[in-house]
Design a protein around this motif. Structure first.
Motif, PDB file in Angstrom:
ATOM      1  N   TYR A 168       0.837  -1.207   0.000  1.00  0.00           N
ATOM      2  CA  TYR A 168       0.000   0.000   0.000  1.00  0.00           C
ATOM      3  C   TYR A 168       0.871   1.256   0.000  1.00  0.00           C
ATOM      4  O   TYR A 168       0.631   2.203  -0.767  1.00  0.00           O
ATOM      5  CB  TYR A 168      -0.909  -0.013   1.224  1.00  0.00           C
ATOM      6  N   ALA A 169       1.894   1.262   0.869  1.00  0.00           N
ATOM      7  CA  ALA A 169       2.786   2.422   0.933  1.00  0.00           C
ATOM      8  C   ALA A 169       3.562   2.592  -0.366  1.00  0.00           C
ATOM      9  O   ALA A 169       3.728   3.717  -0.860  1.00  0.00           O
ATOM     10  CB  ALA A 169       3.750   2.264   2.113  1.00  0.00           C
ATOM     11  N   LYS A 170       4.028   1.491  -0.931  1.00  0.00           N
ATOM     12  CA  LYS A 170       4.786   1.558  -2.176  1.00  0.00           C
ATOM     13  C   LYS A 170       3.902   2.015  -3.333  1.00  0.00           C
ATOM     14  O   LYS A 170       4.370   2.707  -4.252  1.00  0.00           O
ATOM     15  CB  LYS A 170       5.393   0.191  -2.497  1.00  0.00           C
ATOM     16  N   ASN A 171       2.642   1.638  -3.294  1.00  0.00           N
ATOM     17  CA  ASN A 171       1.711   2.054  -4.344  1.00  0.00           C
ATOM     18  C   ASN A 171       1.467   3.556  -4.289  1.00  0.00           C
ATOM     19  O   ASN A 171       1.352   4.217  -5.328  1.00  0.00           O
ATOM     20  CB  ASN A 171       0.396   1.294  -4.191  1.00  0.00           C
ATOM     21  N   LEU A 172       1.406   4.111  -3.075  1.00  0.00           N
ATOM     22  CA  LEU A 172       1.239   5.559  -2.927  1.00  0.00           C
ATOM     23  C   LEU A 172       2.413   6.322  -3.530  1.00  0.00           C
ATOM     24  O   LEU A 172       2.247   7.408  -4.086  1.00  0.00           O
ATOM     25  CB  LEU A 172       1.093   5.923  -1.445  1.00  0.00           C
ATOM     26  N   ASP A 173       3.602   5.730  -3.415  1.00  0.00           N
ATOM     27  CA  ASP A 173       4.809   6.375  -3.933  1.00  0.00           C
ATOM     28  C   ASP A 173       5.114   5.982  -5.370  1.00  0.00           C
ATOM     29  O   ASP A 173       6.132   6.408  -5.922  1.00  0.00           O
ATOM     30  CB  ASP A 173       6.015   6.012  -3.062  1.00  0.00           C
ATOM     31  N   SER A 174       4.238   5.176  -5.978  1.00  0.00           N
ATOM     32  CA  SER A 174       4.469   4.665  -7.336  1.00  0.00           C
ATOM     33  C   SER A 174       5.842   4.011  -7.457  1.00  0.00           C
ATOM     34  O   SER A 174       6.594   4.229  -8.411  1.00  0.00           O
ATOM     35  CB  SER A 174       4.328   5.795  -8.369  1.00  0.00           C
TER      36      SER A 174
ATOM     37  N   TYR B 243       8.876  -1.336  -7.524  1.00  0.00           N
ATOM     38  CA  TYR B 243       8.636  -2.727  -7.133  1.00  0.00           C
ATOM     39  C   TYR B 243       7.324  -2.903  -6.362  1.00  0.00           C
ATOM     40  O   TYR B 243       7.166  -3.872  -5.628  1.00  0.00           O
ATOM     41  CB  TYR B 243       9.802  -3.242  -6.287  1.00  0.00           C
ATOM     42  N   LYS B 244       6.386  -1.998  -6.553  1.00  0.00           N
ATOM     43  CA  LYS B 244       5.116  -2.080  -5.829  1.00  0.00           C
ATOM     44  C   LYS B 244       4.373  -3.380  -6.121  1.00  0.00           C
ATOM     45  O   LYS B 244       3.764  -3.984  -5.231  1.00  0.00           O
ATOM     46  CB  LYS B 244       4.232  -0.875  -6.162  1.00  0.00           C
ATOM     47  N   ASN B 245       4.416  -3.836  -7.375  1.00  0.00           N
ATOM     48  CA  ASN B 245       3.702  -5.060  -7.738  1.00  0.00           C
ATOM     49  C   ASN B 245       4.358  -6.302  -7.144  1.00  0.00           C
ATOM     50  O   ASN B 245       3.683  -7.295  -6.872  1.00  0.00           O
ATOM     51  CB  ASN B 245       3.613  -5.190  -9.259  1.00  0.00           C
ATOM     52  N   HIS B 246       5.668  -6.243  -6.943  1.00  0.00           N
ATOM     53  CA  HIS B 246       6.361  -7.368  -6.312  1.00  0.00           C
ATOM     54  C   HIS B 246       5.859  -7.569  -4.879  1.00  0.00           C
ATOM     55  O   HIS B 246       5.644  -8.702  -4.437  1.00  0.00           O
ATOM     56  CB  HIS B 246       7.872  -7.125  -6.312  1.00  0.00           C
ATOM     57  N   TRP B 247       5.664  -6.441  -4.170  1.00  0.00           N
ATOM     58  CA  TRP B 247       5.139  -6.534  -2.808  1.00  0.00           C
ATOM     59  C   TRP B 247       3.707  -7.060  -2.808  1.00  0.00           C
ATOM     60  O   TRP B 247       3.327  -7.866  -1.951  1.00  0.00           O
ATOM     61  CB  TRP B 247       5.198  -5.164  -2.133  1.00  0.00           C
ATOM     62  N   LYS B 248       2.910  -6.612  -3.789  1.00  0.00           N
ATOM     63  CA  LYS B 248       1.521  -7.070  -3.877  1.00  0.00           C
ATOM     64  C   LYS B 248       1.463  -8.575  -4.132  1.00  0.00           C
ATOM     65  O   LYS B 248       0.690  -9.308  -3.492  1.00  0.00           O
ATOM     66  CB  LYS B 248       0.788  -6.333  -5.004  1.00  0.00           C
ATOM     67  N   ILE B 249       2.275  -9.045  -5.074  1.00  0.00           N
ATOM     68  CA  ILE B 249       2.293 -10.471  -5.402  1.00  0.00           C
ATOM     69  C   ILE B 249       2.740 -11.291  -4.199  1.00  0.00           C
ATOM     70  O   ILE B 249       2.181 -12.354  -3.901  1.00  0.00           O
ATOM     71  CB  ILE B 249       3.204 -10.731  -6.623  1.00  0.00           C
ATOM     72  N   LEU B 250       3.755 -10.791  -3.486  1.00  0.00           N
ATOM     73  CA  LEU B 250       4.213 -11.483  -2.276  1.00  0.00           C
ATOM     74  C   LEU B 250       3.087 -11.604  -1.252  1.00  0.00           C
ATOM     75  O   LEU B 250       2.935 -12.641  -0.596  1.00  0.00           O
ATOM     76  CB  LEU B 250       5.395 -10.743  -1.659  1.00  0.00           C
ATOM     77  N   SER B 251       2.309 -10.553  -1.118  1.00  0.00           N
ATOM     78  CA  SER B 251       1.193 -10.575  -0.175  1.00  0.00           C
ATOM     79  C   SER B 251       0.186 -11.661  -0.551  1.00  0.00           C
ATOM     80  O   SER B 251      -0.290 -12.415   0.312  1.00  0.00           O
ATOM     81  CB  SER B 251       0.500  -9.210  -0.142  1.00  0.00           C
TER      82      SER B 251
END
Length: 261
Positions: free
Chosen positions: A79-85, A88-96
């Motif tokens: 969520y935080a990485k998505n706010l900052d665009s 690697y935001k999608n990598h964190w999402k996939i890991l979740s």
């Protein structure tokens, strides 16, 4: 009235490690007692409840919660990485989502449904007796190769914790599982060597998740400002309407803390 409960990496890790140690010891002792000890009240019940190598019991419930907690922490970071665009935001999402699947797999033992079909297909024995490791081993190899750049972009301390957690978890889930499969097919599940290996396998998996959780909370604390549970209890003269809130304080302000503390 407001209560704030911060998630400190050290405190959470100590608590989880003590819990894992207790579960592993209770499992091993109850299995030894079941197969090699004298009769006593509730012997079979206790052996079933605490067996780390069984389903729908206390160790399974703990592992399910630990994996769900990991998924939630990864979701917070995503969520935080998505706010900052972030790149690697999608990598964190996939890991979740991966850890959410692992929690469901832990609860329902989904991977074991592959054993019989794969065993028939491969005519597997010995170290490949638990044949689910074949397709899942391939998936793990693909995952590791695709996340290579992601891992090396992480801060050094976080990277070390993630790599250690991965080695412990995969080493237990696949490496020690192969030894367990060989012992299961040759000596049976009631032998002392198999009990030792099965306990070691599950213990490594649980410790690996604890190390991963430590790395996640440390990363959030150091680079995202920390995470805490804020609980509001309105009094007679207060106008507070939010009874509970879970938030990230200072998402964009890094805290001056040591990652490994």
């Amino acid at each position: 009235m407001k209560f704030q409960i911060p998630l400190a990496p050290g405190a959470v890790t100590k608590f989880l490690l003590r819990l894992v140690t207790c579960l592993a010891l209770l499992s091993f002792l109850s299995q030894i007692s079941l197969y090699f000890g004298p009769e006593y009240p509730l012997r079979e019940y206790l052996a079933k409840v605490f067996n780390v190598d069984a389903e729908r019991n206390l160790p399974t419930f703990y592992s399910f919660l630990a994996l769900v907690f990991s998924s939630l922490l990864l979701g917070v970071i995503a969520y935080a990485k998505n706010l900052d665009s972030d790149r690697y935001k999608n990598h964190w999402k996939i890991l979740s989502f991966i850890f959410l699947y692992l929690s469901l797999d832990e609860a329902g033992q989904l991977h074991e449904k592959f054993i019989n079909p794969m065993r028939s297909l491969l005519n597997a024995t010995g170290f490949l007796y638990f044949t689910w490791i074949v397709p899942f081993g391939c998936l793990v190899a693909i995952f590791l190769s695709s996340y290579n750049k992601f891992v090396f972009h992480l801060p050094v301390a976080t990277r070390k914790l993630f790599v250690a957690a991965c080695a412990l978890y995969i080493g237990g889930a696949i490496g020690i599982e192969m030894i367990g499969g060989y012992l299961f097919s040759t000596t049976g599940m009631e032998s002392l060597p198999y009990l030792i290996v099965a306990t070691l396998e599950e213990s490594l998996e649980m410790v690996g998740i604890v190390v991963f959780i430590h790395g996640l909370i440390s990363y959030i604390k150091t680079y995202l400002g920390g995470v805490s549970w804020n609980i509001y209890i309105p009094g007679k003269n207060t106008q507070v309407t939010d009874h509970q809130n879970i938030g990230l304080p200072a998402l964009r302000e890094a805290a001056n803390t040591n990652l490994l503390r």
